[in-house]
Design an enzyme around this catalytic site. Structure first.
Site, PDB file in Angstrom:
ATOM      1  CG  ASP A   1      -9.221   5.201   1.632  1.00 40.62           C
ATOM      2  OD1 ASP A   1      -8.685   5.849   2.624  1.00 40.62           O
ATOM      3  OD2 ASP A   1      -8.227   4.589   0.812  1.00 40.62           O
TER       4      ASP A   1
ATOM      5  CG  ASP B   1      -1.709   1.279   1.397  1.00 42.10           C
ATOM      6  OD1 ASP B   1      -1.683   2.113   0.597  1.00 42.10           O
ATOM      7  OD2 ASP B   1      -2.459   1.486   2.528  1.00 42.10           O
TER       8      ASP B   1
ATOM      9  CE  LYS C   1      -1.773   6.839  -3.597  1.00 44.78           C
ATOM     10  NZ  LYS C   1      -2.366   5.983  -2.628  1.00 44.78           N
TER      11      LYS C   1
ATOM     12  CD  GLU D   1      -5.064   3.389  -2.363  1.00 45.43           C
ATOM     13  OE1 GLU D   1      -6.084   4.021  -2.032  1.00 45.43           O
ATOM     14  OE2 GLU D   1      -4.055   3.805  -2.975  1.00 45.43           O
TER      15      GLU D   1
END
Ligand code: ADP
Ligand code: MG
Length: 616
Positions: free
Chosen positions: A210, A23, A86, A186
């Site tokens: 999330d 992850d 990211k 994800e």
């Protein structure tokens, strides 16, 4: 290249090399693997903790450190400490311009369009290189903890990541020395961790909520036959746990009248870290009491919930929108999966559960659940779970243009990937040495209504009569949706290959529109296609017979020639009429009449001309 790993602890040779699940998060990253009991487990390298903060610090001596130690330098050396990389992956300056003030390090604006670079000292780094550094650290920790080489991985990305961001993630893995077997969404990984979707019989629609450090997204997934289809995603890429911390910081500033101390950036950072500590503590206690220096930092759970209430409301709005985009209502959602460290906050859980009117899945640590699911996915890829096959599907058909501008589908929509398929074609003109191959994506019968993906020429076909060459066209679609098209002329071996990215640049909405259009126009398309096919066949027939007459004038009687020319004219008139039945009738008549002398003088070119479809 086959590699063998030797487990130094036991001395045994591991035939199947381990594949880990990673992850790669905006705030935290982690690696998981399947332990010998067959269960997913997060890797904890001696005392270093499970979560690796996605922070990189460049030390003055040139060394690079990643993780908790690097995080400390956010306070002391912000210019040389990179976080949230990211957010920059696969992005241009234009993409992130509006938020560039959030980054304390230097982002280079070259021309707005090309991918961003980050300047540290006098060196430039791409987000791919920086993400590669994080992945390398994760790989090394895994190798150290597991005492085995780790060369293969599955890496997760948000469901909304586009092709360029996915490719960048893959490249970062490569830089870290990892063979990235699959990029997985994800939310798909999170649902796998809960065992949802592992049974191929099961059909479910689920929501994955999330809330991480700086980003929020919600995905609605439909799971069917082991296929995870993303029905919709929604969210806010600048909403997360950091906002909760900031709310607490602002509260303390107000309480203690600290406005004039705010110039001091390290004091600021210290307050921020204390606020995060307070927030975490308030997950399990009702009050937090501490100091930064001599500044009292206290807050109650009630106050905290009041401060973040509107932020949580925003996430619920996104959930509503996601449902709307998927064309679903709350009662259609069978399961809700909680992901991201910030969903530990009790108020978040409560609001989400209230909204979806059901208990949410929160039994697995929300900051580990994605990595654990990625490990399960890697186990499936390793072939250790033969009973399940996890597949993605291609959303639109892929094919090539044939004579008359028709779409000839080679890989149909909803085909499971990876897949390959091929078909044989031929030329339509004598002596044709080049063949143009145009690749299209879409559901319409006419290529002009579909989307062109690529075009290339197969050159150097030796001159042969029309219909003689045998051209094999093969489509290979890999698991990441990258298509390779290969054309080969079998008689001569002439070959050409191109790589195309089928979905590049197409949003879900566009895909949906293309599908809807194809349904609405289906009947219309079929009659057009039939007419075009009849015309193509008729034109081909005229061409073949005229050529036959020219070449073999001495072998056919005068009467036969006159009659044939009359029939050719009749066919030509039919071609102009737009009446497909009339065209067919004329073709049949011409065919019937010429067959005897064609048989007499069997020219292979004629008999082959009608086999296989021709490409102009
Ligand atoms: P990302 O996916 O963005 O990398 P994570 O899922 O690791 O991030 O979530 C990080 C966020 O979770 C941070 O804002 C962190 O403060 C928050 N967090 C971690 N533990 C708790 C907790 N016990 N209560 C509330 N928030 C928490
Ligand atoms: Mg995350």
């Amino acid at each position: 290249m086959a590699k063998v790993s030797i487990n130094i602890a036991t001395g045994s040779v591991q035939k199947e090399e381990l594949i880990v699940g990673i992850d790669l998060g905006t705030t935290n990253s982690l690696v998981a693997f399947i332990n010998p009991d067959g269960n997913p487990q997060v890797i904890n390298d001696t005392g270093k903790g499970l979560l690796v903060p996605s922070v990189i610090h460049f030390q003055s001596n040139g060394d690079v450190i990643v993780g908790n130690e690097a995080k400390e330098f956010l306070i002391f050396d912000p210019q040389n400490t990179i976080f949230s990389v990211k957010r920059l992956l696969g992005r241009s300056f234009k993409d992130i311009e509006a938020h560039s003030s959030l980054f304390s390090y230097k982002i280079i604006d070259d021309d707005g369009e090309s991918l961003v670079k980050i300047k540290v000292g006098d060196k430039f780094y791409s987000p791919i290189e920086l993400s590669g550094m994080i992945l390398k650290e994760l790989k090394e920790r895994a190798e150290h903890a597991l005492k085995t080489a780790v060369n293969r991985a599955v890496i997760t990305v948000p469901a909304y990541f586009n092709d360029s961001q996915r490719q960048a993630t893959r490249d970062a893995g490569k830089l870290a020395g990892l063979d990235v077997l699959r990029i997985v969404n994800e939310p798909t990984a999170a649902s796998l961790a809960y065992g949802i979707g592992l049974n191929p019989e099961e059909e479910k629609t689920i929501a994955v909520y999330d809330l991480g450090g700086g980003t929020f997204d919600v995905s609605i997934l439909k799971i069917q036959n082991g296929i995870f289809e993303v029905l919709s995603t929604n969210g806010d890429t600048f909403l997360g746990g950091d906002d909760f911390d900031r709310a607490i910081v602002n509260y303390w500033i107000e309480q203690n009248k600290l406005e004039d101390k705010l110039e001091d950036s390290s004091f600021n950072q210290a307050l921020r870290l204390k606020a995060e500590e307070a927030k975490k503590a308030l997950t399990t206690q009702n009050i937090f009491n501490d100091f930064v220096g001599d500044v009292p930092c206290a807050i109650t759970k009630i106050k905290f919930e009041e401060l973040i209430s509107s932020k949580v409301d925003q996430t619920i709005e996104c959930c509503k929108n996601a449902l709307k985009d998927a064309g679903l209502s709350i009662s259609d959602i069978q399961e809700v999966v909680m992901v991201g460290g910030s969903t530990r906050t009790p108020l978040v859980k409560k609001r989400v559960s209230d909204f979806f009117e059901k208990e949410v899945h929160d039994q697995i640590n929300p900051d580990e659940v994605v990595a654990l699911g990625a490990a399960i996915q890697s186990d499936i890829l390793a072939g250790n779970r033969k009973d399940i096959l996890l597949l993605d599907v291609t959303p639109l058909s892929l094919g090539i243009e044939t004579m008359g501008g028709l779409m000839d589908v080679i890989i149909p929509r909803n085909a499971k990937v990876p897949t390959k398929a091929g078909r044989q074609y031929t030329t339509s003109i004598d002596g044709q040495v080049n063949m143009k191959i145009s690749v299209y994506q879409g559901e319409r019968d006419l290529v002009s209504e579909n989307r062109k993906l690529a075009e290339f020429d197969l050159k150097g076909i030796p001159a042969m009569p029309a219909g003689f060459p045998k051209v094999d066209i093969n489509f290979k679609l890999n698991a990441d949706g990258i298509l390779t098209v290969e054309a080969i002329e079998l008689r001569s071996g002439v070959k050409q290959e191109v790589e195309v990215k089928p979905t590049y640049g197409l949003t879900d909405d566009q895909v949906e529109k293309m599908l809807l259009d194809s349904v609405e126009n289906a009947r219309d398309d079929v009659s057009k296609r039939m007419l075009i096919e009849a015309r193509t066949e008729g034109e081909q027939m005229v061409y073949t017979v005229e050529r036959f007459l020219a070449k073999n004038a001495d072998q056919v009687s005068e009467q036969e020639t006159t009659d044939t020319l009359n029939l050719i004219n009749a066919l030509k008139n039919a071609l102009g009429s737009g009446d497909k039945d009339l065209i067919h009738k004329s073709i049949d008549e011409l065919n019937e009449f010429t067959r005897p002398f064609a048989e007499r003088l069997m020219n292979t070119a004629i008999s082959t001309a009608m086999k296989g479809k021709a490409i102009e």
